[in-house]
Design a protein around this motif. Structure first.
Motif, PDB file in Angstrom:
ATOM      1  N   GLU A  15      -6.309  -4.489  -2.113  1.00  0.00           N
ATOM      2  CA  GLU A  15      -5.168  -5.170  -2.722  1.00  0.00           C
ATOM      3  C   GLU A  15      -4.003  -4.207  -2.944  1.00  0.00           C
ATOM      4  N   VAL A  16      -4.309  -2.987  -3.363  1.00  0.00           N
ATOM      5  CA  VAL A  16      -3.257  -1.990  -3.585  1.00  0.00           C
ATOM      6  C   VAL A  16      -2.604  -1.606  -2.258  1.00  0.00           C
ATOM      7  N   LYS A  17      -3.396  -1.390  -1.220  1.00  0.00           N
ATOM      8  CA  LYS A  17      -2.830  -1.054   0.093  1.00  0.00           C
ATOM      9  C   LYS A  17      -1.899  -2.153   0.586  1.00  0.00           C
ATOM     10  N   THR A  18      -2.334  -3.403   0.454  1.00  0.00           N
ATOM     11  CA  THR A  18      -1.509  -4.536   0.884  1.00  0.00           C
ATOM     12  C   THR A  18      -0.220  -4.608   0.083  1.00  0.00           C
ATOM     13  N   ALA A  19      -0.316  -4.422  -1.225  1.00  0.00           N
ATOM     14  CA  ALA A  19       0.879  -4.485  -2.076  1.00  0.00           C
ATOM     15  C   ALA A  19       1.867  -3.387  -1.714  1.00  0.00           C
TER      16      ALA A  19
END
Length: 112
Positions: A15-19
């Motif tokens: 989720e952090v990578k995508t954000a």
């Protein structure tokens, strides 16, 4: 330029990578880490025996961004990593004096 370092729960990494990609951060470094904060670890049961786990598994994410993009990147990390439970992690920022791209020799913002 700023170095943003975040310690988050391992299962929140995607989720952090995508954000970060959504706000224009194209590169990051991820390192496995372990530690504890206020939760001071936890107890687990293995084959009927209870034992104390002092160091909780985490991931450390590091990104270098331009000064103007730092706040946006921090907000993206916090939003993506938050579960609302203790142990969600921390984010901190340090100034970066210079960056050099090894492949091309570019320096400064061009090396990001």
């Amino acid at each position: 330029m700023k170095l943003i370092t975040a310690i988050v729960k391992p299962y929140r990494l995607d989720e952090v990578k995508t954000a970060l990609q959504e706000v224009g951060v194209h590169g990051l470094t991820v390192t496995e880490a372990s530690g504890y904060g206020r939760q001071r670890g936890h107890t687990e049961v293995y084959r009927g025996a209870e034992y104390q786990v002092d160091l909780v598994p985490k991931v450390r994410i590091e990104v270098v961004v331009d000064d103007a993009d730092a706040e946006t990147a921090i907000e993206a990390i916090v939003r993506a990593a938050r579960t609302g439970k203790i142990g969600d992690g921390k984010v901190w920022v340090l100034p970066v004096e210079t960056v050099a791209r090894v492949r091309t020799g570019e320096r400064g913002p061009d090396a990001l």
